[in-house]
Structures are given as C-alpha cells and as structure tokens.
Write a protein that holds these residues in place. Structure first.
Motif, PDB file in Angstrom:
ATOM      1  N   LYS A 146      80.423 -11.300  71.361  1.00 44.62           N
ATOM      2  CA  LYS A 146      81.506 -12.283  71.231  1.00 44.62           C
ATOM      3  C   LYS A 146      80.963 -13.645  70.791  1.00 44.62           C
ATOM      4  O   LYS A 146      81.567 -14.333  69.965  1.00 44.62           O
ATOM      5  N   ASP A 147      79.804 -14.031  71.337  1.00 47.70           N
ATOM      6  CA  ASP A 147      79.199 -15.317  70.962  1.00 47.70           C
ATOM      7  C   ASP A 147      78.815 -15.322  69.481  1.00 47.70           C
ATOM      8  O   ASP A 147      79.008 -16.318  68.781  1.00 47.70           O
ATOM      9  N   ALA A 148      78.271 -14.203  68.998  1.00 48.76           N
ATOM     10  CA  ALA A 148      77.859 -14.113  67.596  1.00 48.76           C
ATOM     11  C   ALA A 148      79.067 -14.184  66.666  1.00 48.76           C
ATOM     12  O   ALA A 148      79.042 -14.871  65.632  1.00 48.76           O
ATOM     13  N   LEU A 149      80.150 -13.498  67.018  1.00 52.35           N
ATOM     14  CA  LEU A 149      81.349 -13.503  66.175  1.00 52.35           C
ATOM     15  C   LEU A 149      82.000 -14.882  66.180  1.00 52.35           C
ATOM     16  O   LEU A 149      82.539 -15.341  65.153  1.00 52.35           O
ATOM     17  N   ALA A 150      81.932 -15.538  67.336  1.00 53.92           N
ATOM     18  CA  ALA A 150      82.528 -16.882  67.423  1.00 53.92           C
ATOM     19  C   ALA A 150      81.742 -17.888  66.596  1.00 53.92           C
ATOM     20  O   ALA A 150      82.294 -18.852  66.071  1.00 53.92           O
ATOM     21  N   LYS A 151      80.445 -17.655  66.468  1.00 54.48           N
ATOM     22  CA  LYS A 151      79.586 -18.576  65.714  1.00 54.48           C
ATOM     23  C   LYS A 151      79.826 -18.463  64.210  1.00 54.48           C
ATOM     24  O   LYS A 151      79.652 -19.439  63.469  1.00 54.48           O
ATOM     25  N   TYR A 152      80.230 -17.280  63.744  1.00 58.28           N
ATOM     26  CA  TYR A 152      80.414 -17.064  62.305  1.00 58.28           C
ATOM     27  C   TYR A 152      81.815 -16.486  62.008  1.00 58.28           C
ATOM     28  O   TYR A 152      81.939 -15.339  61.551  1.00 58.28           O
ATOM     29  N   PRO A 153      82.879 -17.246  62.262  1.00 56.07           N
ATOM     30  CA  PRO A 153      84.246 -16.719  62.037  1.00 56.07           C
ATOM     31  C   PRO A 153      84.509 -16.377  60.572  1.00 56.07           C
ATOM     32  O   PRO A 153      85.252 -15.433  60.284  1.00 56.07           O
ATOM     33  N   ASP A 154      83.899 -17.145  59.642  1.00 58.52           N
ATOM     34  CA  ASP A 154      84.101 -16.855  58.219  1.00 58.52           C
ATOM     35  C   ASP A 154      83.485 -15.514  57.841  1.00 58.52           C
ATOM     36  O   ASP A 154      84.007 -14.793  56.978  1.00 58.52           O
ATOM     37  N   LYS A 155      82.356 -15.149  58.508  1.00 58.70           N
ATOM     38  CA  LYS A 155      81.721 -13.864  58.213  1.00 58.70           C
ATOM     39  C   LYS A 155      82.541 -12.705  58.784  1.00 58.70           C
ATOM     40  O   LYS A 155      82.523 -11.595  58.237  1.00 58.70           O
TER      41      LYS A 155
END
Length: 488
Positions: A436-445
């Motif tokens: 979840k932290d990784a996805l939140a860091k790169y929302p455009d990706k």
C-alpha cells in the motif's frame, strides 16, 4: 562479400591437421633423474645424462608412460602394448646429444578422436592419427646478450606427448575447439598444465587447400611453434587466403615450413622443402623395447578421473542448460567444486545458478580463482537450503549473505542470516502495508499499470524490497501486489 571471399567460399576447401606437443608434469625428465620443474636458473637442472656425455645411458620414466596411456584412453585411442623408441637425428644448438629420443614406427597410442561442439551446434569427432612419447629440446635465448645467443638446457629431456591428428579439420574454428578440448583433457588428467604462453603446450599446424569435391590433398605448409589457440586460428585463416590467392593467380603452393608473426598476423618461410631435414630415424640402441600388458592398461583406466565430456553429459541429465554445463566443465577446479557442492544438495539448478551468479561475480571482481574461494561447499549448499525453505530470498542470498560467508567462512549460512537479521520475518499484514505504501508513493504509475503498462511492477517491487529490507518472499509478494493493483 568481396570477389576473393566468394571464391574462397564457393570453390575451395580448407584442410588442417595439428601436431600438439604437451609437456608432461612429471617430477623428473623423460630418460634421466634430472628435475623437470619449470622456472629454475638456466642450466641448473642438467646432468651428464641430459647433456649426452659419452658412456651415459637413458632410462624410461615410468610416470611418463602412465601419463601417455592416460591421455590415450581419454582420447579413445588403442594402446600399443609393444613400444619402441627411435633416434631422430638433427642438429640444434639446444639439443646437446645431437639427436632426439622419440617414437617413430611404434607409438604408444594409435587412432582415437576428440569430440568438439561447434558454434552452430554441430557435434564432430576430430580423428587422431597417433600419440607418441619423446623428449623436449632446450631453449635458445637471442635477446640476453648483445652479440651471442645463449642456451638454457633445463628443458632438454623433459618428457613430451605429441598428439598428431588426421587432416580432418575444415575450419580454424574446428582447430580452436580441438585445442581447447585437448587442453581441458590434459588438465583434468593432471598431466600437463596446458599453459601455451609458457610453452608447456605448443602446436604446429599443417595447412593446405583444395577444390571442393576433390579427394586428394594439396601441398601443405607447416606453421611452427604457435603459442596460443587464437594464434593457431589466425595462422590458419591467413594461410587459407594466401594459398587461394596464389592458386587463383596461377601459382603453385611450395611445401614450406613457416613462421607466424603474431604482430602482423602473417606467415613467412622458415625452411623450404629443399632445406627440409633428413631425420634418419633408426631404433634407439640404448633403450630396451617397452612391453605393456592389458592388466596395466586396465589399471590405468581405473585411475582416470571423470572427464569434461562425461561431466557435461551428467549435468545435462541433471537438467542444467547447455551453457551452464559447458561453463561448469570448462575449468577442472570449477567442476570439482561443483561436484562437491551437489553432494550436499539435490537442487542442481539452484547450485548452478549460484555458481554462475554470485560465485562467478565474486571471482571476476577479485581476480581470484575458484581454488581461492574459502567457503566450504557444504556451507554453500546451506545457503541454497535457506532459499528453498523460504527463509531468505535470492537477492539477499546473493548480494548480502554470500559476501558475508566469504568474510566469515567458518560460519554457516543459517548462523550468518540470523546474526545479520536477514531472515524473512514479514507476515501478510506487513507485506500488505509495504504494498500500500509503494502504490501510494507512485499513484501515476498505478494508472499506467491499469492502462496496460505491466513493466511498472518492477518499480513497485523495488520499492517494497527497499522498505522491507529484503525480509519478504518476492514471489508471494508479487502475487499480492498484482492482486492489489487489479482490485483498484
């Protein structure tokens, strides 16, 4: 393609035969007790016998005979049980007796072949005519004195095997593979170090050309004393083109002995046919015939180690790739280490991956050889078991745990993994948080992934690995990551 290249390709066939001289790694010389060790001060390993003083008599080195039989068996030869030695008469300043003791009519090994695999995958047996025993000459040094050549006779009398092939080779590549395989066999048998630069393995190449479809051979030229496999190939390639050019211009190939210039890649005449030596062979009167029996040959056969082609087949049967099996068997010590490693694990692919990855990288970076690796194979197998058990992942095993094992070889992989806090401890809840932290860091990706750009998975996994400090199972985490992305 140039006109000449097309002519060479369409009209002519290359014919090559090799004479390979292997200096045997015995303690003493072929026919005396003088030391055969390399690297002594000039003229320190000599005696009245190796100097050919009147009244001295040669004696056969039993170890040299054993080594010759080993090589013959490894090359699929027939061992000649009735051996004779001959005198080969010629004058060289570094041959003190004025003749060389060799084998002419009755060599110790007859026939045989070495199997090679070419770059296009073709498997070919390259046939051997015979292998014979003989003694080496000394060494002339022309650059140690301003006016005179100096002679070092330490090498005079050192035992040699000469491996004489049939004219079966049709390319420089085949010749290169033959020499590579020959050197591997010599090293696996531990009878010669195969160091061409130091002269312990040398090669003469007999080269001719003929029109395609012809069955008779053209006049051959012999290129002498080639000191590397690459130079053998270069000399063959140059001679092929040179001889075709002469024939195409209406000329005739003179049967000469040639020298090869490694700087220019060209050959030059060393001796013409008219200047060829008349060796005047006759039976060596000071040596009794050497009689072997089948029991002796079988005893030597039982002492043979596993050879590279046998280990290659074994590794292919264990499920390894052609590339891995080839690299693992290219070096005797690497193969021996791998043999010990797989005594402690049945995960042969993981063992090969570790050898080809972390171990090879370490050796390349440090300039060390596998014999310098201080990790016990059983300990290295313990590293594989940790990965199998899911206790560490491959990345941590290769980049963190393996280097730690090099620094502390007395400790097991499990001990080091615990001490360095490298064991996988993250539970499902922890992994979900990292995702979840990784996805939140790169929302455009995340949006790019949803539009079909699957390559961004690597970015997310890298971030998760970084956050977790490697304490996750990558495969399980990857599945959870995809599941989370698909749910958005």
């Amino acid at each position: 393609m140039s006109v000449l290249e097309k002519t060479v390709s369409d009209k002519y066939e290359l014919v090559v035969g090799l004479e390979v001289h292997a200096q045997l790694s015995t303690s003493s010389k072929a026919f005396s007790s003088d030391s055969a060790a390399f690297g002594a001060e000039p003229n320190h390993h000599i005696s009245a016998i190796s100097l050919g003083h009147p009244g001295t008599l040669p004696r056969i080195n039993k170890r040299a005979v054993e080594y010759a039989v080993k090589m013959g068996l490894a090359c699929n030869c027939t061992i000649n049980l009735d051996n004779r030695f001959d005198r080969k008469n010629y004058f060289y300043a570094d041959l003190p007796k004025g003749y060389q003791i060799t084998q002419d009519n009755m060599p110790i090994c007859l026939g045989g072949y070495i199997t090679v695999k070419l770059s296009d995958g073709t498997i070919k047996d390259l046939n051997i005519h015979h292998i014979h025993m003989e003694e080496d000459a000394g060494k002339s040094m022309h650059d140690n004195h301003h006016a005179d050549s100096l002679i070092d006779l330490n090498r005079a009398g050192v035992p040699l095997l000469e491996i004489v092939t049939q004219p079966d080779m049709r390319s420089a590549e085949e010749a290169g593979h033959f020499l590579t395989e020959t050197r591997k066999i010599l090293r696996y048998l531990d009878i010669c170090d195969g160091n061409m630069e130091e002269g312990s393995m040398r090669c003469d190449a007999n080269i001719s050309v003929r029109l395609k479809g012809e069955t008779s051979f053209g006049n051959r030229c012999e290129v002498k004393n080639l000191n590397s496999i690459r130079n053998v190939q270069r000399a063959i390639e140059h001679e092929f083109v040179r001889q075709v050019q002469i024939i195409e211009a209406g000329g005739h190939i003179d049967q000469n002995t040639l020298n090869f210039n490694a700087d220019t890649g060209e050959t030059s005449v060393l001796r013409s046919k008219e200047m060829a030596n008349d060796y005047r062979y006759f039976p060596e009167p000071d040596l009794m015939p050497l009689k072997l029996d089948q029991a002796y040959v079988e005893n030597v056969r039982q002492s043979l180690p596993a050879l590279p082609n046998q280990l290659y087949k074994k590794y292919m049967e264990l499920g390894l790739s052609d590339y891995d099996a080839s690299v693992l068997t290219a070096d005797k010590e690497v193969a021996l280490y791998f043999e010990e490693l797989i005594k402690h694990t049945q995960n042969y692919k993981a063992a090969a991956h570790l050898m080809m990855g972390a171990v090879k990288s370490y050796l390349n970076e440090t300039g060390n050889h596998i014999t310098d690796l201080n990790i016990n194979p059983a300990h290295l197998a313990g590293l594989i078991k940790l990965v199998e058990a899911g206790s560490v992942n491959n990345t941590v095993a290769s980049h963190k745990l393996f280097p730690a094992m090099v620094k502390s070889p007395e400790k097991t992989a499990e001990q080091l993994a615990g001490e360095l806090n490298l064991l996988i401890t993250a539970g499902t809840d922890d992994v979900n948080k990292y995702i979840k932290d990784a996805l939140a860091k790169y929302p455009d990706k995340v949006k790019e992934y949803q539009k079909g750009k699957k390559g961004v998975l690597g970015l997310f996994m890298g971030e998760i690995m970084k956050s977790s400090k490697g304490k996750i199972d990558p495969q399980a985490t990857n599945k959870l990551l995809i599941k989370e992305l698909e749910s958005k």
